[in-house]
Design a protein around this motif. Structure first.
Motif, PDB file in Angstrom:
ATOM      1  N   ASP A 187       0.832  -1.193   0.000  1.00  0.00           N
ATOM      2  CA  ASP A 187       0.000   0.000   0.000  1.00  0.00           C
ATOM      3  C   ASP A 187       0.874   1.254   0.000  1.00  0.00           C
ATOM      4  O   ASP A 187       2.069   1.202  -0.330  1.00  0.00           O
ATOM      5  CB  ASP A 187      -0.947  -0.015   1.197  1.00  0.00           C
ATOM      6  CG  ASP A 187      -0.214  -0.155   2.534  1.00  0.00           C
ATOM      7  OD1 ASP A 187       1.003   0.154   2.583  1.00  0.00           O
ATOM      8  OD2 ASP A 187      -0.850  -0.544   3.532  1.00  0.00           O
ATOM      9  N   GLU A 188       0.297   2.373   0.392  1.00  0.00           N
ATOM     10  CA  GLU A 188       1.016   3.649   0.343  1.00  0.00           C
ATOM     11  C   GLU A 188       2.172   3.713   1.336  1.00  0.00           C
ATOM     12  O   GLU A 188       3.019   4.611   1.260  1.00  0.00           O
ATOM     13  CB  GLU A 188       0.055   4.807   0.608  1.00  0.00           C
ATOM     14  CG  GLU A 188      -0.561   4.856   2.000  1.00  0.00           C
ATOM     15  CD  GLU A 188      -1.726   3.911   2.182  1.00  0.00           C
ATOM     16  OE1 GLU A 188      -2.237   3.806   3.319  1.00  0.00           O
ATOM     17  OE2 GLU A 188      -2.127   3.262   1.183  1.00  0.00           O
ATOM     18  N   LYS A 189       2.244   2.774   2.275  1.00  0.00           N
ATOM     19  CA  LYS A 189       3.349   2.748   3.224  1.00  0.00           C
ATOM     20  C   LYS A 189       4.664   2.340   2.553  1.00  0.00           C
ATOM     21  O   LYS A 189       5.737   2.613   3.083  1.00  0.00           O
ATOM     22  CB  LYS A 189       3.039   1.794   4.368  1.00  0.00           C
ATOM     23  CG  LYS A 189       1.827   2.196   5.205  1.00  0.00           C
ATOM     24  CD  LYS A 189       1.548   1.172   6.284  1.00  0.00           C
ATOM     25  CE  LYS A 189       0.288   1.533   7.071  1.00  0.00           C
ATOM     26  NZ  LYS A 189      -0.039   0.487   8.086  1.00  0.00           N
ATOM     27  N   PHE A 190       4.561   1.670   1.416  1.00  0.00           N
ATOM     28  CA  PHE A 190       5.759   1.233   0.703  1.00  0.00           C
ATOM     29  C   PHE A 190       6.190   2.317  -0.274  1.00  0.00           C
ATOM     30  O   PHE A 190       5.383   2.773  -1.094  1.00  0.00           O
ATOM     31  CB  PHE A 190       5.484  -0.065  -0.068  1.00  0.00           C
ATOM     32  CG  PHE A 190       5.297  -1.270   0.806  1.00  0.00           C
ATOM     33  CD1 PHE A 190       6.359  -2.110   1.076  1.00  0.00           C
ATOM     34  CD2 PHE A 190       4.057  -1.560   1.366  1.00  0.00           C
ATOM     35  CE1 PHE A 190       6.192  -3.231   1.880  1.00  0.00           C
ATOM     36  CE2 PHE A 190       3.879  -2.666   2.182  1.00  0.00           C
ATOM     37  CZ  PHE A 190       4.952  -3.503   2.437  1.00  0.00           C
ATOM     38  N   PRO A 191       7.440   2.745  -0.213  1.00  0.00           N
ATOM     39  CA  PRO A 191       7.915   3.748  -1.170  1.00  0.00           C
ATOM     40  C   PRO A 191       7.699   3.281  -2.604  1.00  0.00           C
ATOM     41  O   PRO A 191       7.808   2.085  -2.907  1.00  0.00           O
ATOM     42  CB  PRO A 191       9.411   3.865  -0.841  1.00  0.00           C
ATOM     43  CG  PRO A 191       9.517   3.430   0.580  1.00  0.00           C
ATOM     44  CD  PRO A 191       8.486   2.353   0.755  1.00  0.00           C
ATOM     45  N   PRO A 196       7.677  -4.804  -6.482  1.00  0.00           N
ATOM     46  CA  PRO A 196       7.135  -6.068  -5.973  1.00  0.00           C
ATOM     47  C   PRO A 196       8.268  -7.081  -5.854  1.00  0.00           C
ATOM     48  O   PRO A 196       9.207  -7.077  -6.664  1.00  0.00           O
ATOM     49  CB  PRO A 196       6.124  -6.477  -7.044  1.00  0.00           C
ATOM     50  CG  PRO A 196       5.748  -5.189  -7.717  1.00  0.00           C
ATOM     51  CD  PRO A 196       7.000  -4.369  -7.722  1.00  0.00           C
ATOM     52  N   HIS A 197       8.193  -7.956  -4.855  1.00  0.00           N
ATOM     53  CA  HIS A 197       9.286  -8.898  -4.666  1.00  0.00           C
ATOM     54  C   HIS A 197       8.864 -10.061  -3.778  1.00  0.00           C
ATOM     55  O   HIS A 197       7.866  -9.987  -3.054  1.00  0.00           O
ATOM     56  CB  HIS A 197      10.497  -8.203  -4.041  1.00  0.00           C
ATOM     57  CG  HIS A 197      10.218  -7.558  -2.718  1.00  0.00           C
ATOM     58  ND1 HIS A 197       9.594  -6.333  -2.604  1.00  0.00           N
ATOM     59  CD2 HIS A 197      10.485  -7.957  -1.436  1.00  0.00           C
ATOM     60  CE1 HIS A 197       9.478  -6.004  -1.330  1.00  0.00           C
ATOM     61  NE2 HIS A 197       9.998  -6.980  -0.596  1.00  0.00           N
ATOM     62  N   TRP A 198       9.637 -11.121  -3.857  1.00  0.00           N
ATOM     63  CA  TRP A 198       9.498 -12.261  -2.955  1.00  0.00           C
ATOM     64  C   TRP A 198      10.472 -12.097  -1.797  1.00  0.00           C
ATOM     65  O   TRP A 198      11.641 -11.805  -1.995  1.00  0.00           O
ATOM     66  CB  TRP A 198       9.773 -13.568  -3.683  1.00  0.00           C
ATOM     67  CG  TRP A 198       8.605 -14.046  -4.485  1.00  0.00           C
ATOM     68  CD1 TRP A 198       8.365 -13.838  -5.817  1.00  0.00           C
ATOM     69  CD2 TRP A 198       7.510 -14.813  -3.989  1.00  0.00           C
ATOM     70  NE1 TRP A 198       7.183 -14.427  -6.173  1.00  0.00           N
ATOM     71  CE2 TRP A 198       6.631 -15.033  -5.078  1.00  0.00           C
ATOM     72  CE3 TRP A 198       7.176 -15.335  -2.733  1.00  0.00           C
ATOM     73  CZ2 TRP A 198       5.451 -15.762  -4.947  1.00  0.00           C
ATOM     74  CZ3 TRP A 198       6.002 -16.055  -2.597  1.00  0.00           C
ATOM     75  CH2 TRP A 198       5.153 -16.264  -3.691  1.00  0.00           C
ATOM     76  N   LEU A 199       9.976 -12.304  -0.571  1.00  0.00           N
ATOM     77  CA  LEU A 199      10.766 -12.120   0.636  1.00  0.00           C
ATOM     78  C   LEU A 199      10.898 -13.456   1.369  1.00  0.00           C
ATOM     79  O   LEU A 199       9.899 -14.032   1.793  1.00  0.00           O
ATOM     80  CB  LEU A 199      10.065 -11.099   1.544  1.00  0.00           C
ATOM     81  CG  LEU A 199      10.764 -10.740   2.855  1.00  0.00           C
ATOM     82  CD1 LEU A 199      11.997  -9.889   2.562  1.00  0.00           C
ATOM     83  CD2 LEU A 199       9.802  -9.968   3.765  1.00  0.00           C
ATOM     84  N   PRO A 200      12.130 -13.979   1.516  1.00  0.00           N
ATOM     85  CA  PRO A 200      12.298 -15.201   2.293  1.00  0.00           C
ATOM     86  C   PRO A 200      12.349 -14.901   3.785  1.00  0.00           C
ATOM     87  O   PRO A 200      12.893 -13.876   4.209  1.00  0.00           O
ATOM     88  CB  PRO A 200      13.650 -15.741   1.807  1.00  0.00           C
ATOM     89  CG  PRO A 200      14.426 -14.514   1.443  1.00  0.00           C
ATOM     90  CD  PRO A 200      13.407 -13.525   0.933  1.00  0.00           C
ATOM     91  N   TYR A 201      11.767 -15.788   4.575  1.00  0.00           N
ATOM     92  CA  TYR A 201      11.851 -15.714   6.028  1.00  0.00           C
ATOM     93  C   TYR A 201      12.640 -16.920   6.535  1.00  0.00           C
ATOM     94  O   TYR A 201      12.355 -18.055   6.149  1.00  0.00           O
ATOM     95  CB  TYR A 201      10.458 -15.743   6.668  1.00  0.00           C
ATOM     96  CG  TYR A 201       9.762 -14.418   6.733  1.00  0.00           C
ATOM     97  CD1 TYR A 201       9.713 -13.688   7.918  1.00  0.00           C
ATOM     98  CD2 TYR A 201       9.124 -13.882   5.609  1.00  0.00           C
ATOM     99  CE1 TYR A 201       9.046 -12.462   7.985  1.00  0.00           C
ATOM    100  CE2 TYR A 201       8.470 -12.659   5.668  1.00  0.00           C
ATOM    101  CZ  TYR A 201       8.431 -11.966   6.856  1.00  0.00           C
ATOM    102  OH  TYR A 201       7.781 -10.750   6.916  1.00  0.00           O
ATOM    103  N   PHE A 202      13.607 -16.648   7.416  1.00  0.00           N
ATOM    104  CA  PHE A 202      14.411 -17.704   8.005  1.00  0.00           C
ATOM    105  C   PHE A 202      14.012 -17.910   9.457  1.00  0.00           C
ATOM    106  O   PHE A 202      13.756 -16.951  10.189  1.00  0.00           O
ATOM    107  CB  PHE A 202      15.896 -17.348   7.925  1.00  0.00           C
ATOM    108  CG  PHE A 202      16.396 -17.188   6.525  1.00  0.00           C
ATOM    109  CD1 PHE A 202      16.758 -18.291   5.776  1.00  0.00           C
ATOM    110  CD2 PHE A 202      16.480 -15.931   5.940  1.00  0.00           C
ATOM    111  CE1 PHE A 202      17.215 -18.157   4.466  1.00  0.00           C
ATOM    112  CE2 PHE A 202      16.931 -15.775   4.636  1.00  0.00           C
ATOM    113  CZ  PHE A 202      17.290 -16.895   3.895  1.00  0.00           C
ATOM    114  N   ALA A 203      13.948 -19.172   9.871  1.00  0.00           N
ATOM    115  CA  ALA A 203      13.630 -19.496  11.256  1.00  0.00           C
ATOM    116  C   ALA A 203      14.814 -19.150  12.157  1.00  0.00           C
ATOM    117  O   ALA A 203      15.971 -19.319  11.769  1.00  0.00           O
ATOM    118  CB  ALA A 203      13.304 -20.979  11.387  1.00  0.00           C
ATOM    119  N   VAL A 204      14.522 -18.649  13.331  1.00  0.00           N
ATOM    120  CA  VAL A 204      15.556 -18.362  14.341  1.00  0.00           C
ATOM    121  C   VAL A 204      15.017 -18.774  15.701  1.00  0.00           C
ATOM    122  O   VAL A 204      13.810 -18.872  15.909  1.00  0.00           O
ATOM    123  CB  VAL A 204      15.946 -16.868  14.362  1.00  0.00           C
ATOM    124  CG1 VAL A 204      16.641 -16.470  13.071  1.00  0.00           C
ATOM    125  CG2 VAL A 204      14.739 -15.977  14.621  1.00  0.00           C
ATOM    126  N   ALA A 205      15.930 -18.991  16.629  1.00  0.00           N
ATOM    127  CA  ALA A 205      15.509 -19.380  17.980  1.00  0.00           C
ATOM    128  C   ALA A 205      14.908 -18.209  18.734  1.00  0.00           C
ATOM    129  O   ALA A 205      13.998 -18.390  19.551  1.00  0.00           O
ATOM    130  CB  ALA A 205      16.700 -19.960  18.748  1.00  0.00           C
TER     131      ALA A 205
END
Length: 254
Positions: A187-191, A196-205
């Protein structure tokens, strides 16, 4: 994610394209405990695989083209990269590179969806993809950020046959209902300049500790650690060269 190994249509690998390979080895090694092994063959171009124990979990690679941004990329497993490339083109996407062979390990292509998010196709041969998911230091979720969510649903369900579970706040992608990722409307919060993009998330403790560690190592905390309602504790970070990725509390996936 509810997947614990690469399956057709699902995320199977993630790799960082960077202009500071040695710096990336140090930053992510400190953050995730990765052990980096660079392919010594000249034709491999410095491609480096990160391991947790004996398991390959991600890759770090130099930028191969002047126009290539410093960024994380997500690969999806396909049975036939050439067929998948034709299907995604017919669905409104564009093939940017390939399909082409990578030694004897597989065949890949780089593509972009109709709204501009880049992703990769991977047809496995000797290398199926990541050896572990969801454990601390490994990939556990992938998220599409897009300004055209309705078009994205049409495109990705056509190309990969994903299942879609939507609520008022979030859309989840799955393989036969096994969730592996989600989608956020930009939305408008993104400059405007953020594509557009794919974002990976990594698990952490520990999400809070990981965010603090990234900041201490000259990274940036873009989104402070927060607990998602009915979801995991997450944070969004940026490495010293500008690549964005997420972290979440291991054991809270999918």
């Amino acid at each position: 994610m509810k997947l614990d190994k690469p399956v057709l249509g699902g995320p199977c690998w993630t790799e960082l394209g960077t202009d500071d390979l040695e710096g990336a080895k140090g930053f992510y090694g400190e953050l995730f405990g990765w052990r980096a092994e660079t392919d010594p063959r000249q034709e491999a171009g410095g491609y480096t695989v990160a391991h947790l124990g004996d398991a390959a979990v991600a890759a770090l690679a130099p930028l191969y083209q002047e126009t290539q941004p410093v960024a994380w990329n997500v690969s999806f497993a396909v049975a036939d990269a050439d067929t998948a490339a034709r299907e995604l083109t017919a669905a409104g996407g564009t093939v940017l590179l390939g399909p082409m062979d990578v030694f004897d390990v597989g065949r890949f292509a780089v593509a972009v969806d109709p709204a501009g998010a880049v992703f990769q196709l991977w047809q496995a041969r000797a290398f199926p993809g990541a050896g572990v998911f969801n454990a601390p230091g490994s990939l556990g979720w992938v998220e599409l950020l897009t300004r055209a969510p309705e078009r994205a649903v049409e495109f990705y369900t056509t190309v990969f046959g994903w299942s879609v579970a939507s609520s008022a706040h979030y859309t989840r992608w799955g393989i036969d209902g096994a969730d592996f990722g989600g989608m956020v409307r930009m939305d408008e919060k993104f400059p405007h300049e953020v594509p557009p993009h794919w974002l990976p998330y990594f698990a952490v403790a520990d999400v809070d500790a990981s965010a603090a560690r990234a900041a201490e190592a000259s990274g940036t905390v873009l989104m402070e650690a927060t607990s998602v309602p009915d979801g995991p504790r997450i944070a969004v970070l940026r490495d010293p060269r500008g690549a964005v990725f997420g972290v979440y509390a291991a054991g809270q996936e999918g």
